[in-house]
Each structure stands twice: as structure tokens, then as C-alpha cells.
Design a protein around this motif. Structure first.
Motif, PDB file in Angstrom:
ATOM      1  N   PRO A 167      50.199 -74.968  67.302  1.00 30.58           N
ATOM      2  CA  PRO A 167      49.554 -75.129  68.442  1.00 30.58           C
ATOM      3  C   PRO A 167      48.258 -74.510  68.239  1.00 30.58           C
ATOM      4  N   LEU A 168      47.572 -75.333  67.417  1.00 27.13           N
ATOM      5  CA  LEU A 168      45.978 -74.815  67.287  1.00 27.13           C
ATOM      6  C   LEU A 168      45.071 -75.766  67.670  1.00 27.13           C
ATOM      7  N   GLU A 169      44.243 -75.128  68.881  1.00 28.91           N
ATOM      8  CA  GLU A 169      43.600 -76.169  69.613  1.00 28.91           C
ATOM      9  C   GLU A 169      42.203 -76.530  68.777  1.00 28.91           C
ATOM     10  N   LEU A 170      41.960 -75.772  67.553  1.00 27.19           N
ATOM     11  CA  LEU A 170      40.603 -75.988  66.825  1.00 27.19           C
ATOM     12  C   LEU A 170      40.950 -77.118  65.646  1.00 27.19           C
ATOM     13  N   VAL A 171      41.927 -77.508  65.493  1.00 27.51           N
ATOM     14  CA  VAL A 171      42.152 -78.520  64.562  1.00 27.51           C
ATOM     15  C   VAL A 171      41.694 -79.795  65.170  1.00 27.51           C
ATOM     16  N   PRO A 172      40.697 -80.492  64.315  1.00 27.43           N
ATOM     17  CA  PRO A 172      40.122 -81.727  64.999  1.00 27.43           C
ATOM     18  C   PRO A 172      40.923 -82.907  64.660  1.00 27.43           C
ATOM     19  N   PHE A 173      41.825 -83.127  65.228  1.00 28.72           N
ATOM     20  CA  PHE A 173      42.758 -84.221  65.100  1.00 28.72           C
ATOM     21  C   PHE A 173      42.112 -85.568  65.488  1.00 28.72           C
ATOM     22  N   ALA A 174      41.270 -85.379  66.545  1.00 30.62           N
ATOM     23  CA  ALA A 174      40.626 -86.590  67.270  1.00 30.62           C
ATOM     24  C   ALA A 174      39.682 -86.927  66.266  1.00 30.62           C
ATOM     25  N   LYS A 175      39.007 -86.207  65.864  1.00 31.42           N
ATOM     26  CA  LYS A 175      37.912 -86.360  64.657  1.00 31.42           C
ATOM     27  C   LYS A 175      38.433 -86.904  63.290  1.00 31.42           C
ATOM     28  N   TRP A 176      39.622 -86.607  62.978  1.00 29.52           N
ATOM     29  CA  TRP A 176      40.289 -86.914  61.810  1.00 29.52           C
ATOM     30  C   TRP A 176      40.786 -88.487  61.930  1.00 29.52           C
ATOM     31  N   GLN A 177      41.344 -88.819  63.431  1.00 27.92           N
ATOM     32  CA  GLN A 177      41.733 -89.923  63.551  1.00 27.92           C
ATOM     33  C   GLN A 177      40.681 -91.067  63.552  1.00 27.92           C
ATOM     34  N   ARG A 178      39.366 -90.647  64.080  1.00 28.84           N
ATOM     35  CA  ARG A 178      38.492 -91.803  64.039  1.00 28.84           C
ATOM     36  C   ARG A 178      38.072 -91.794  62.584  1.00 28.84           C
ATOM     37  N   THR A 179      38.001 -90.872  61.876  1.00 27.93           N
ATOM     38  CA  THR A 179      37.570 -90.918  60.313  1.00 27.93           C
ATOM     39  C   THR A 179      38.608 -92.002  59.584  1.00 27.93           C
ATOM     40  N   VAL A 180      39.940 -91.575  59.992  1.00 27.06           N
ATOM     41  CA  VAL A 180      40.908 -92.446  59.226  1.00 27.06           C
ATOM     42  C   VAL A 180      40.948 -93.911  59.810  1.00 27.06           C
ATOM     43  N   ASN A 181      40.710 -94.277  60.985  1.00 28.42           N
ATOM     44  CA  ASN A 181      40.543 -95.730  61.469  1.00 28.42           C
ATOM     45  C   ASN A 181      39.220 -96.251  60.727  1.00 28.42           C
ATOM     46  N   LEU A 182      38.081 -95.528  60.783  1.00 30.16           N
ATOM     47  CA  LEU A 182      36.908 -95.854  60.107  1.00 30.16           C
ATOM     48  C   LEU A 182      37.133 -96.153  58.668  1.00 30.16           C
ATOM     49  N   MET A 183      37.809 -95.400  57.929  1.00 31.53           N
ATOM     50  CA  MET A 183      38.138 -95.827  56.540  1.00 31.53           C
ATOM     51  C   MET A 183      38.947 -96.845  56.385  1.00 31.53           C
ATOM     52  N   ALA A 184      39.979 -97.118  57.216  1.00 33.25           N
ATOM     53  CA  ALA A 184      40.759 -98.238  57.008  1.00 33.25           C
ATOM     54  C   ALA A 184      39.868 -99.538  57.128  1.00 33.25           C
ATOM     55  N   SER A 185      39.270 -99.435  58.237  1.00 35.42           N
ATOM     56  CA  SER A 185      38.539-100.435  58.560  1.00 35.42           C
ATOM     57  C   SER A 185      37.211-101.155  57.599  1.00 35.42           C
ATOM     58  N   LEU A 186      36.684-100.098  57.077  1.00 33.42           N
ATOM     59  CA  LEU A 186      35.859-100.296  55.778  1.00 33.42           C
ATOM     60  C   LEU A 186      36.519-100.740  54.425  1.00 33.42           C
ATOM     61  N   PHE A 187      37.775-100.340  54.232  1.00 36.34           N
ATOM     62  CA  PHE A 187      38.517-100.809  53.190  1.00 36.34           C
ATOM     63  C   PHE A 187      39.003-102.248  53.466  1.00 36.34           C
ATOM     64  N   LYS A 188      39.106-102.512  54.746  1.00 40.15           N
ATOM     65  CA  LYS A 188      39.613-104.020  55.176  1.00 40.15           C
ATOM     66  C   LYS A 188      41.202-103.699  54.795  1.00 40.15           C
ATOM     67  N   ALA A 189      41.703-102.349  54.934  1.00 40.29           N
ATOM     68  CA  ALA A 189      43.188-102.222  54.722  1.00 40.29           C
ATOM     69  C   ALA A 189      44.103-101.867  55.857  1.00 40.29           C
ATOM     70  N   GLU A 227      59.035 -79.018  52.504  1.00 42.99           N
ATOM     71  CA  GLU A 227      60.172 -80.028  53.193  1.00 42.99           C
ATOM     72  C   GLU A 227      59.984 -81.574  52.702  1.00 42.99           C
ATOM     73  N   GLY A 228      58.463 -81.714  52.012  1.00 42.28           N
ATOM     74  CA  GLY A 228      58.320 -83.134  51.843  1.00 42.28           C
ATOM     75  C   GLY A 228      56.949 -83.635  52.188  1.00 42.28           C
ATOM     76  N   TYR A 229      56.775 -84.696  52.913  1.00 37.73           N
ATOM     77  CA  TYR A 229      55.605 -85.325  52.976  1.00 37.73           C
ATOM     78  C   TYR A 229      55.455 -85.680  54.423  1.00 37.73           C
ATOM     79  N   GLN A 230      54.647 -85.441  55.354  1.00 42.81           N
ATOM     80  CA  GLN A 230      54.623 -85.656  56.561  1.00 42.81           C
ATOM     81  C   GLN A 230      53.111 -86.592  56.879  1.00 42.81           C
ATOM     82  N   VAL A 231      53.364 -87.778  57.571  1.00 45.23           N
ATOM     83  CA  VAL A 231      51.924 -88.391  58.082  1.00 45.23           C
ATOM     84  C   VAL A 231      51.327 -87.507  59.172  1.00 45.23           C
ATOM     85  N   THR A 232      50.351 -86.883  59.019  1.00 41.94           N
ATOM     86  CA  THR A 232      49.429 -86.145  60.001  1.00 41.94           C
ATOM     87  C   THR A 232      48.585 -87.204  60.701  1.00 41.94           C
ATOM     88  N   ILE A 233      47.968 -87.990  59.980  1.00 39.11           N
ATOM     89  CA  ILE A 233      47.120 -89.043  60.998  1.00 39.11           C
ATOM     90  C   ILE A 233      47.380 -90.380  60.367  1.00 39.11           C
TER      91      ILE A 233
END
Length: 322
Positions: free
Chosen positions: A12-34, A45-51
Motif C-alpha cells: 500500500p504505497l501511494e507514492l509508487v507512480p503506477f499510472a505514470k509507468w502504465q503510460r510509459t509502457v503503453n507508449l513503449m509498445a506503441s513506438l515499437f509497434k509491439a 517467488e518468481g516473476y510477476q507482471v507489474t505493468i
């Protein structure tokens, strides 16, 4: 600072910028056309998708966990701490057992490592494609820049946590200061209400500090305060809230209804402090304390502190009569 051993999205960390990271990953995928882009966290425990990028063709959603021993691209990056670009995974034997390839149909992967401020691997940021790709160097540099954004955010979280700790901590003793005590104690009160738990409060005052400072010097007085703080840490649990709120005044909050045990601990601390200056027979030290059960958690914290303070002064007056 987030706990590196736990999943970031569960903290429960309010300062983690999840919304900013989401925009960053969306832009990255768009620029790569991926069809898929991710920030992936690694723990024991393993690997978890954060964004996860938000295209319809992306088969992986936020929160999915892949076991630590699974042969996936992100695992290779965490193990080697190096960038990884696989242009055509179906043509490389190493990746034929990778479920991202054999089950979900991905063929291309470009990822770079993300590190916590401590230098420990956080995980990866990556793009994946069902087709064979041939990204040139500017694309690789682009994903490095996206990685730097995430790492800078993690560093800011670390710095904020350090500044907050400094603002809430007494520099001399390492205990909470008045602000820190109030902040944490209010949280404990709310938790106790939910769990129907019992809380006790102790107001403690060191006796003889002024005499020690006047006769032996302030360094000896500081040493005495540190000795009291260490004694408190020895006699109380790490989950208890311990604070130095003034020159020679301390506050303690404990989750218990056993006041006799708390009183015994305070008496032991009193004896330890007296022993600390036993060679100076003309200096009387020790502690006076006021102890009470917080039997109505709807009352303001400050009113409980005042009551405990009054009980402490009763104890101090009785010691003077002795």
C-alpha cells in the motif's frame, strides 16, 4: 522504500507512480509497434507482471506470476544482469521450452534489467512480438531510456523514505521523535480498533539528567540517554512504539493488557540505568514512569498522553519522598 522481497503491487504505497509507468509502457509498445510491453518484478517467488501494455492482443495481465525456475526471457536477464534481444526465439533451441514461445506464440523479445537503488535486480522492462523483429540501435537505446525513468522513480521512493525516517526519528537515540510517535501510534490505534486489541501507554522520564550534564558534562548525559534507549529496545518488542519526545522524556505504546509485565520491565530499566552510573554515588538517576491501559480507543491520543504524564509525575513525587 518498498520491500524488495514482496510484490510491489501488493504494497500500500501511494507514492509508487503506477499510472505514470502504465503510460510509459503503453507508449513503449506503441513506438515499437509491439503487441505486448511489460514491467516485470522478480522476487524469490518468481516473476510477476507489474505493468502490462493495454492492447487486446496482449495475453498477459497485471498480477500474473511465473514460477522462479521457468525458462522465460526475464529470468535470463535477472540471472545475467544484462540486456537481452532475441530476434527469432523459435529458431533457437534455448527458448523452445519457454512457455512464452511454445504456448503463447511469442517470437521476439527485447528487454533490459531494472535495478533497485541498492543495486539488487528489480526485474525487467521489455517488449515482445509474435513476429521476428530486427530492431536497430535507436530502439535499444529507447527502451534503456524507459528503464531509466522507472529506476529514477525507485530512487525517489528510496530518498523519500530516508527523509521521512529522518523527520520521524530522534537523531541521538534512534527512537521515534514526537512526530514519529504520533504518526505510528495513531496507526496502531486504528489497527487495534479493527482487531479488538488492547493497548497500553507508558510515559517515562529520566531522573538526574540535569545533574549528570552539570557535573559530568553533556557527552556523559548523551551516553546515559543512549543507554536508556538501548534498555528500552531490550525490554520491549520491536513491534512496540518507542519514542524520545523531549530532553529526558520518553513515550511507549505496547499491544498488551498485562500492565504488571510492563511495570516489571520499567522497574528493570530503572535498575539498569542506576547501575550505569553506580560509580557516582552522589548522582541519583533512574526513571519515573506512568503506566495505563488505553481502555477507550475513541479518546484522542493526546488525552491518553496527558493522563500517563500525570501518573508519571505521581511516581516521580513518590520517589522524592523516598
Amino acid at each position: 522504500m518498498p520491500d524488495p522481497k514482496k510484490w510491489l503491487i501488493d504494497q500500500p504505497l501511494e507514492l509508487v507512480p503506477f499510472a505514470k509507468w502504465q503510460r510509459t509502457v503503453n507508449l513503449m509498445a506503441s513506438l515499437f509497434k509491439a503487441p505486448a510491453g511489460f514491467i516485470v518484478q522478480h522476487t524469490e517467488e518468481g516473476y510477476q507482471v507489474t505493468i502490462a501494455s493495454q492492447q487486446e492482443e496482449n495475453p498477459y495481465s497485471v498480477g500474473g506470476i511465473i514460477p522462479a525456475d521457468t525458462n522465460i526471457f526475464c529470468r535470463k536477464i535477472v540471472q545475467t544482469r544484462q540486456e537481452l534481444y532475441v530476434k527469432a526465439a523459435t529458431q533457437e533451441d534455448e527458448w523452445l521450452t519457454n512457455p512464452e514461445v511454445s504456448e503463447d506464440g511469442f517470437n521476439s523479445y527485447l528487454g533490459v534489467p531494472i535495478f533497485w537503488p541498492s543495486g539488487k535486480p528489480f526485474g525487467t522492462i521489455c517488449v515482445m512480438d509474435f513476429a521476428i523483429t530486427d530492431y536497430d540501435e535507436p530502439y535499444v537505446e529507447l527502451i534503456r531510456q524507459f528503464r531509466d525513468i522507472v529506476q529514477a522513480d525507485l530512487a525517489l521512493l528510496d530518498h523519500f523514505d530516508q527523509f521521512r525516517a529522518l523527520a520521524m526519528t530522534d537523531e541521538l537515540t534512534g527512537l521515534y521523535n514526537r512526530r514519529g510517535f504520533t504518526t505510528v501510534a495513531e496507526q496502531r490505534i486504528q489497527l487495534a480498533k479493527r482487531n479488538d486489541a488492547s493497548l497500553a501507554l507508558i510515559y517515562m522520564d529520566m531522573n538526574g539528567l540535569k545533574t549528570v550534564n552539570d557535573q559530568l558534562g553533556h557527552p556523559q548525559g548523551d551516553a546515559l540517554l543512549k543507554a536508556l534507549a538501548e534498555s528500552l529496545k531490550q525490554h520491549f518488542r520491536s513491534s512496540d512504539v518507542l519514542a524520545r519526545i523531549g530532553g529526558d522524556e520518553f513515550l511507549l505504546m505496547a499491544e498488551t493488557n498485562d500492565l504488571d509485565a510492563l511495570a516489571k520491565s520499567c522497574q528493570d530499566i530503572d535498575q539498569q540505568l542506576k547501575h550505569h552510573l553506580a560509580q557516582y554515588s552522589d548522582i541519583r538517576t533512574g526513571v519515573s514512569f506512568g503506566l495505563l491501559q488505553m481502555n477507550d480507543l475513541s479518546r484522542p491520543l493526546e488525552s491518553w498522553i496527558q493522563l500517563a504524564d500525570e501518573k508519571m509525575y505521581e511516581d516521580k513525587r513518590s520517589r522524592r519522598r523516598d
